[in-house]
Design a protein around this motif. Structure first.
Motif, PDB file in Angstrom:
ATOM      1  N   ALA A 103       0.821  -1.213   0.000  1.00  0.00           N
ATOM      2  CA  ALA A 103       0.000   0.000   0.000  1.00  0.00           C
ATOM      3  C   ALA A 103       0.852   1.258   0.000  1.00  0.00           C
ATOM      4  N   GLY A 104       2.125   1.160   0.438  1.00  0.00           N
ATOM      5  CA  GLY A 104       2.981   2.329   0.477  1.00  0.00           C
ATOM      6  C   GLY A 104       2.502   3.362   1.479  1.00  0.00           C
ATOM      7  N   GLN A 105       1.783   2.944   2.506  1.00  0.00           N
ATOM      8  CA  GLN A 105       1.172   3.892   3.424  1.00  0.00           C
ATOM      9  C   GLN A 105       1.409   3.468   4.870  1.00  0.00           C
ATOM     10  N   ASP A 106       2.644   3.194   5.226  1.00  0.00           N
ATOM     11  CA  ASP A 106       2.951   2.776   6.587  1.00  0.00           C
ATOM     12  C   ASP A 106       3.238   4.026   7.412  1.00  0.00           C
ATOM     13  N   HIS A 107       2.216   4.517   8.121  1.00  0.00           N
ATOM     14  CA  HIS A 107       2.343   5.766   8.868  1.00  0.00           C
ATOM     15  C   HIS A 107       2.250   5.509  10.354  1.00  0.00           C
ATOM     16  N   PRO A 108       3.380   5.442  11.045  1.00  0.00           N
ATOM     17  CA  PRO A 108       3.355   5.139  12.485  1.00  0.00           C
ATOM     18  C   PRO A 108       2.597   6.179  13.286  1.00  0.00           C
ATOM     19  N   GLU A 109       2.545   7.443  12.793  1.00  0.00           N
ATOM     20  CA  GLU A 109       1.831   8.464  13.555  1.00  0.00           C
ATOM     21  C   GLU A 109       0.335   8.179  13.613  1.00  0.00           C
ATOM     22  N   LEU A 110      -0.208   7.557  12.550  1.00  0.00           N
ATOM     23  CA  LEU A 110      -1.618   7.201  12.563  1.00  0.00           C
ATOM     24  C   LEU A 110      -1.871   6.003  13.471  1.00  0.00           C
ATOM     25  N   GLN A 145      -9.728  15.880  17.251  1.00  0.00           N
ATOM     26  CA  GLN A 145      -8.685  16.884  17.077  1.00  0.00           C
ATOM     27  C   GLN A 145      -7.353  16.237  16.717  1.00  0.00           C
ATOM     28  N   ARG A 146      -7.031  15.158  17.407  1.00  0.00           N
ATOM     29  CA  ARG A 146      -5.750  14.478  17.151  1.00  0.00           C
ATOM     30  C   ARG A 146      -5.705  13.951  15.724  1.00  0.00           C
ATOM     31  N   LEU A 147      -6.781  13.334  15.268  1.00  0.00           N
ATOM     32  CA  LEU A 147      -6.787  12.770  13.919  1.00  0.00           C
ATOM     33  C   LEU A 147      -6.750  13.860  12.852  1.00  0.00           C
ATOM     34  N   VAL A 148      -7.470  14.951  13.071  1.00  0.00           N
ATOM     35  CA  VAL A 148      -7.428  16.067  12.121  1.00  0.00           C
ATOM     36  C   VAL A 148      -6.012  16.608  12.004  1.00  0.00           C
ATOM     37  N   LYS A 149      -5.341  16.769  13.131  1.00  0.00           N
ATOM     38  CA  LYS A 149      -3.974  17.282  13.100  1.00  0.00           C
ATOM     39  C   LYS A 149      -3.036  16.355  12.349  1.00  0.00           C
ATOM     40  N   GLU A 150      -3.165  15.039  12.594  1.00  0.00           N
ATOM     41  CA  GLU A 150      -2.273  14.099  11.946  1.00  0.00           C
ATOM     42  C   GLU A 150      -2.514  14.021  10.439  1.00  0.00           C
ATOM     43  N   VAL A 151      -3.771  14.007  10.032  1.00  0.00           N
ATOM     44  CA  VAL A 151      -4.086  13.785   8.622  1.00  0.00           C
ATOM     45  C   VAL A 151      -4.017  15.064   7.800  1.00  0.00           C
ATOM     46  N   PHE A 152      -4.489  16.176   8.362  1.00  0.00           N
ATOM     47  CA  PHE A 152      -4.572  17.397   7.579  1.00  0.00           C
ATOM     48  C   PHE A 152      -3.503  18.427   7.928  1.00  0.00           C
ATOM     49  N   CYS A 153      -2.795  18.223   9.041  1.00  0.00           N
ATOM     50  CA  CYS A 153      -1.789  19.211   9.469  1.00  0.00           C
ATOM     51  C   CYS A 153      -0.413  18.597   9.721  1.00  0.00           C
ATOM     52  N   GLY A 154      -0.340  17.289   9.988  1.00  0.00           N
ATOM     53  CA  GLY A 154       0.893  16.680  10.450  1.00  0.00           C
ATOM     54  C   GLY A 154       1.778  16.178   9.339  1.00  0.00           C
ATOM     55  N   THR A 155       2.672  15.253   9.697  1.00  0.00           N
ATOM     56  CA  THR A 155       3.613  14.698   8.729  1.00  0.00           C
ATOM     57  C   THR A 155       2.892  13.951   7.625  1.00  0.00           C
ATOM     58  N   HIS A 156       1.776  13.289   7.957  1.00  0.00           N
ATOM     59  CA  HIS A 156       0.989  12.617   6.950  1.00  0.00           C
ATOM     60  C   HIS A 156       0.453  13.615   5.943  1.00  0.00           C
ATOM     61  N   ALA A 157       0.020  14.782   6.428  1.00  0.00           N
ATOM     62  CA  ALA A 157      -0.511  15.817   5.544  1.00  0.00           C
ATOM     63  C   ALA A 157       0.579  16.359   4.619  1.00  0.00           C
ATOM     64  N   ARG A 158       1.796  16.443   5.137  1.00  0.00           N
ATOM     65  CA  ARG A 158       2.883  17.015   4.338  1.00  0.00           C
ATOM     66  C   ARG A 158       3.544  15.999   3.428  1.00  0.00           C
ATOM     67  N   GLY A 159       3.137  14.741   3.558  1.00  0.00           N
ATOM     68  CA  GLY A 159       3.680  13.722   2.678  1.00  0.00           C
ATOM     69  C   GLY A 159       5.063  13.247   3.089  1.00  0.00           C
ATOM     70  N   VAL A 160       5.443  13.467   4.351  1.00  0.00           N
ATOM     71  CA  VAL A 160       6.751  13.030   4.840  1.00  0.00           C
ATOM     72  C   VAL A 160       6.674  11.548   5.170  1.00  0.00           C
ATOM     73  N   ARG A 161       7.602  10.777   4.693  1.00  0.00           N
ATOM     74  CA  ARG A 161       7.602   9.342   4.943  1.00  0.00           C
ATOM     75  C   ARG A 161       8.555   8.999   6.067  1.00  0.00           C
TER      76      ARG A 161
END
Length: 418
Positions: A54-61, A402-418
């Motif tokens: 899937a190429g989507q291994d996001h430990p922050e999520l 709030q935590r999920l919004v920050k991670e998905v729309f504001c955090g490293t996941h949002a910025r595309g950082v792997r």
């Protein structure tokens, strides 16, 4: 509506929350379906994460959903879609006392997320010229004796002033008028009772209005149950038939349904629990079975994270409505920032500027999140189930959202950082 203000980075975001009395809807805050990647379980965190394909291994999520469970909830299912693909995971347990995780394809009661489906049906009829946005609702439903100043637009934007039948209303003068019980022991004991939509509306009409039509804004389930009756009157078919024909079948939403008086969640699902007082003692009831005819057209549907993703993506990308109506749907109105069946929120440039969403929650046990960028290119859909912990469900759900919004729309996941 019960609300709380939370901050995303430096911006203030108004997040609707779970209401223990369901005076509005319930918990806080969906696209074109891609197939979920196969999952593998991690024994230490009880979280399902996607395989490397899937190429989507996001430990922050993974960490975020585990922390939600650690705060006192029984389980979480989370699905995130963006330009890189899909991440799907779960944390916690499917049922208290068992070790199995919530199924990532599990069904759940979506509560007031139903309102986005109902608004879409009404707007499709507007697009066909069968309903006028600014036409009096009384012209379509004369048998109810509605105030002729109430228009279709007012129903969809919660500006009709109609009493909220579910839970009740507190008026500006401080007076509280109870509605149909939607919390506590009275709701638990009565949760299999069947209500008819017209019965709910007539109950609301027997109470005084919050304000004159169009002069203010107040979230009321009555508006969307009236919208259901409007759909049925104009089309001559049931709400469920119209939903199947216009949205569910065209989009392939096979796991989404209007249960009517059916009380069981079909197929795989996590159990939700409701903590209440009985004769001074705290008790916990498994409320995975309940009759949500109490919220007809306003909060009674069943779905999955995948189907909610498919729906909101199709809607926001213009597959279900013409551009002019979709633009109105995404335009915030009034003090609630509510469009037509969608909340529109400014989350600041660091979080992409704007998100649209509609949260949902059954009277007890289940919360749904359906959050997206305005064009549907990034979505977060989730289910959170309550357990037996002695927590402030509304506050903790707000923190989780709030935590999920920050991670998905504001955090490293949002910025595309792997």
């Amino acid at each position: 509506m019960v609300e709380s203000l939370h901050t995303v980075e430096s911006k203030t975001v108004r997040m609707p929350l779970i209401s223990q009395r369901l005076g509005v809807t319930a918990m806080a805050v969906a696209l074109l379906a891609g197939l979920a990647a196969p999952g593998v379980a991690t024994a230490d965190t009880n979280v399902t994460v996607p395989t490397a394909a899937a190429g989507q291994d996001h430990p922050e999520l993974q960490k975020a959903i585990q922390e939600i469970v650690d705060s006192g909830f029984a389980g979480v299912q989370l699905r995130v879609h963006d330009q890189r693909g899909e991440w799907v995971g779960s944390a916690g347990v499917r049922e208290l006392g068992e070790a199995a995780k919530p199924p990532t394809n599990g069904r759940f009661w979506i509560g007031s997320t139903t309102k986005t489906f109902t608004a879409t049906l009404v707007l499709q009829l507007v697009a066909e010229g069968r309903i006028g946005l600014d036409a009096p609702v009384a012209g379509y439903l004369p048998e109810l004796g509605l105030d002729r100043r109430i228009t279709v637009r007012m129903l969809l934007q919660h500006t009709s002033g109609l009493f909220n039948y579910a839970g009740g209303e507190r008026y500006d003068d401080g007076t509280y008028v109870p509605g149909i019980p939607a919390a506590g022991k009275e709701w638990v004991d009565n949760r299999f009772h069947t209500y008819r939509p017209e019965e709910l509306v007539r109950f609301a009409l027997s109470k005084r209005a919050r304000f004159a039509p169009g002069t203010d804004q107040s979230y009321s389930n009555t508006n969307y149950t009236l919208a259901l009756l409007l759909i049925e009157k104009v089309t001559g078919r049931s709400y469920e038939q119209e939903l199947q024909w216009r949205i569910l079948r065209p989009l392939g939403l096979r796991d989404t349904s209007v249960p009517g008086t059916r009380t069981k969640l079909p197929g795989p699902h996590a159990h939700g629990y409701y903590r209440y007082q009985d004769a001074g003692q705290w008790k916990v009831a498994d409320v995975s079975r309940q009759n949500l005819s109490l919220l007809a057209g306003a909060g009674d549907m069943i779905s999955t994270t995948r189907d909610l993703h498919t729906f909101i993506s199709a809607l926001l990308s213009g597959r279900l409505l013409p551009a002019w109506l979709l633009a109105e749907m995404r335009t915030p109105h009034g003090k609630l920032g509510y469009g037509f069946g969608l909340w529109v929120q400014d989350v600041g440039p660091e979080c992409g500027g704007t998100i649209v969403q509609h949260n949902g929650g059954a009277p007890g046990g289940y919360g749904a999140l359906m959050i997206s960028t305005p064009d549907g290119s990034k979505t977060l859909t989730a289910s959170i189930t309550s357990g037996n912990a002695a927590i402030d469900t509304a506050t903790e759900f707000g923190k989780a959202t709030q935590r999920l919004v920050k991670e998905v729309f504001c955090g490293t996941h949002a910025r595309g950082v792997r």
